[in-house]
Design a protein around this motif. Structure first.
Motif, PDB file in Angstrom:
ATOM      1  N   LEU A  41       0.680  -1.197  -0.065  1.00 36.44           N
ATOM      2  CA  LEU A  41       0.214  -0.058   0.014  1.00 36.44           C
ATOM      3  C   LEU A  41       0.554   1.427   0.073  1.00 36.44           C
ATOM      4  O   LEU A  41       0.824   2.149   0.829  1.00 36.44           O
ATOM      5  CB  LEU A  41      -0.895   0.120   1.090  1.00 36.44           C
ATOM      6  N   PRO A  42       1.624   1.568  -0.997  1.00 36.56           N
ATOM      7  CA  PRO A  42       2.382   2.574  -0.856  1.00 36.56           C
ATOM      8  C   PRO A  42       1.669   3.842  -1.114  1.00 36.56           C
ATOM      9  O   PRO A  42       0.900   4.069  -1.804  1.00 36.56           O
ATOM     10  CB  PRO A  42       3.184   2.560  -2.377  1.00 36.56           C
ATOM     11  N   ILE A  43       2.143   5.010  -0.294  1.00 35.97           N
ATOM     12  CA  ILE A  43       1.662   6.327  -0.531  1.00 35.97           C
ATOM     13  C   ILE A  43       1.978   6.738  -1.798  1.00 35.97           C
ATOM     14  O   ILE A  43       1.090   7.496  -2.660  1.00 35.97           O
ATOM     15  CB  ILE A  43       2.035   7.154   0.632  1.00 35.97           C
ATOM     16  N   ALA A  44       3.220   6.725  -2.420  1.00 37.37           N
ATOM     17  CA  ALA A  44       3.641   7.359  -3.851  1.00 37.37           C
ATOM     18  C   ALA A  44       4.517   5.945  -4.284  1.00 37.37           C
ATOM     19  O   ALA A  44       4.965   5.205  -3.851  1.00 37.37           O
ATOM     20  CB  ALA A  44       4.904   8.301  -3.495  1.00 37.37           C
ATOM     21  N   PRO A  45       3.856   5.855  -5.593  1.00 40.62           N
ATOM     22  CA  PRO A  45       4.381   4.814  -6.390  1.00 40.62           C
ATOM     23  C   PRO A  45       6.006   4.589  -6.513  1.00 40.62           C
ATOM     24  O   PRO A  45       6.613   5.737  -6.488  1.00 40.62           O
ATOM     25  CB  PRO A  45       3.802   4.956  -7.796  1.00 40.62           C
ATOM     26  N   HIS A  46       6.636   3.618  -6.344  1.00 42.53           N
ATOM     27  CA  HIS A  46       7.972   3.425  -6.453  1.00 42.53           C
ATOM     28  C   HIS A  46       8.360   3.607  -7.985  1.00 42.53           C
ATOM     29  O   HIS A  46       7.849   3.601  -9.005  1.00 42.53           O
ATOM     30  CB  HIS A  46       8.051   1.897  -6.305  1.00 42.53           C
ATOM     31  N   GLY A  47       9.801   3.983  -8.049  1.00 41.58           N
ATOM     32  CA  GLY A  47      10.522   4.354  -9.027  1.00 41.58           C
ATOM     33  C   GLY A  47      10.235   5.837  -9.449  1.00 41.58           C
ATOM     34  O   GLY A  47      10.720   6.244 -10.491  1.00 41.58           O
ATOM     35  N   ARG A  48       9.589   6.712  -9.015  1.00 44.87           N
ATOM     36  CA  ARG A  48       9.506   8.351  -9.009  1.00 44.87           C
ATOM     37  C   ARG A  48      10.151   8.794  -7.942  1.00 44.87           C
ATOM     38  O   ARG A  48      10.483   8.349  -6.919  1.00 44.87           O
ATOM     39  CB  ARG A  48       8.050   8.417  -9.408  1.00 44.87           C
ATOM     40  N   VAL A  49      10.064  10.101  -8.080  1.00 42.46           N
ATOM     41  CA  VAL A  49      10.529  11.185  -6.894  1.00 42.46           C
ATOM     42  C   VAL A  49       9.701  10.996  -5.822  1.00 42.46           C
ATOM     43  O   VAL A  49      10.032  11.606  -4.464  1.00 42.46           O
ATOM     44  CB  VAL A  49      10.859  12.279  -7.535  1.00 42.46           C
ATOM     45  N   GLY A  50       8.495  10.613  -5.917  1.00 40.46           N
ATOM     46  CA  GLY A  50       7.302  10.707  -5.052  1.00 40.46           C
ATOM     47  C   GLY A  50       7.618  10.182  -3.684  1.00 40.46           C
ATOM     48  O   GLY A  50       7.517  10.567  -2.516  1.00 40.46           O
TER      49      GLY A  50
END
Length: 169
Positions: A41-50
């Motif tokens: 349940l990531p808050i910001a998707p992996h692989g981006r600056v998020g």
């Protein structure tokens, strides 16, 4: 097994708080994240600056909550009144962070737990703060407030001036 209880009289308020409940809540949020239930349940998707931004926000929130906790405890030291439940309150603290919340130490505990969820970049971790909030809100704080209302007549006025948590809570 221990069950929570609260015994308050004029001399002190003994609220039986489950030991390490904050750590238990943290682990309860970390396990589904670690096991990647629902993808963690990531808050910001992996692989981006998020994720880095979310984790940085978590670190800032954690630092703010540690500061709030230390500042709150410093008020107890300054007023020479005990933090522990099993000792009688000597004075009512209404300045410093207590001007904005009747329970800044609990705000810092719940906030720090939510901050760990941000650091993990997981809604599981953020949600782990909810049981701690509920336990404090429904069990611990009502007993403490009843004790203070009976011991300090000005507490009723203070309850009107400062929220239990922050803002409308």
């Amino acid at each position: 097994p221990r069950t929570p209880s609260a015994v308050c009289d004029d001399s002190a308020c003994q609220v039986d708080i489950f030991p390490n409940i904050d750590f238990i809540c943290l682990v309860a949020g970390a396990i589904p994240w670690y096991k990647e239930l629902a993808g963690g349940l990531p808050i910001a998707p992996h692989g981006r600056v998020g994720p880095a931004v979310v984790r940085a926000a978590g670190c800032a929130l954690l630092a703010g909550n540690l500061w709030l906790r230390m500042t709150s405890l410093d008020c107890f030291v300054e007023k020479k009144t005990p933090v522990a439940h099993h000792q009688a309150a000597r004075v009512m603290i209404t300045d410093g962070p207590f001007e904005y919340s009747r329970n800044p130490t609990y705000v810092s505990m719940v906030g720090a737990l939510g901050a760990f969820g941000l650091i993990m970049n997981s809604w599981w971790g953020v949600a782990s703060a909810a049981p701690l909030f509920a336990y404090l809100h429904l069990h611990v704080i009502p007993a403490e407030e009843a004790y203070m209302r009976n011991r300090v007549p000005e507490f009723a006025e203070y309850m009107q001036a400062a929220p239990r948590w922050l803002g409308p809570l």
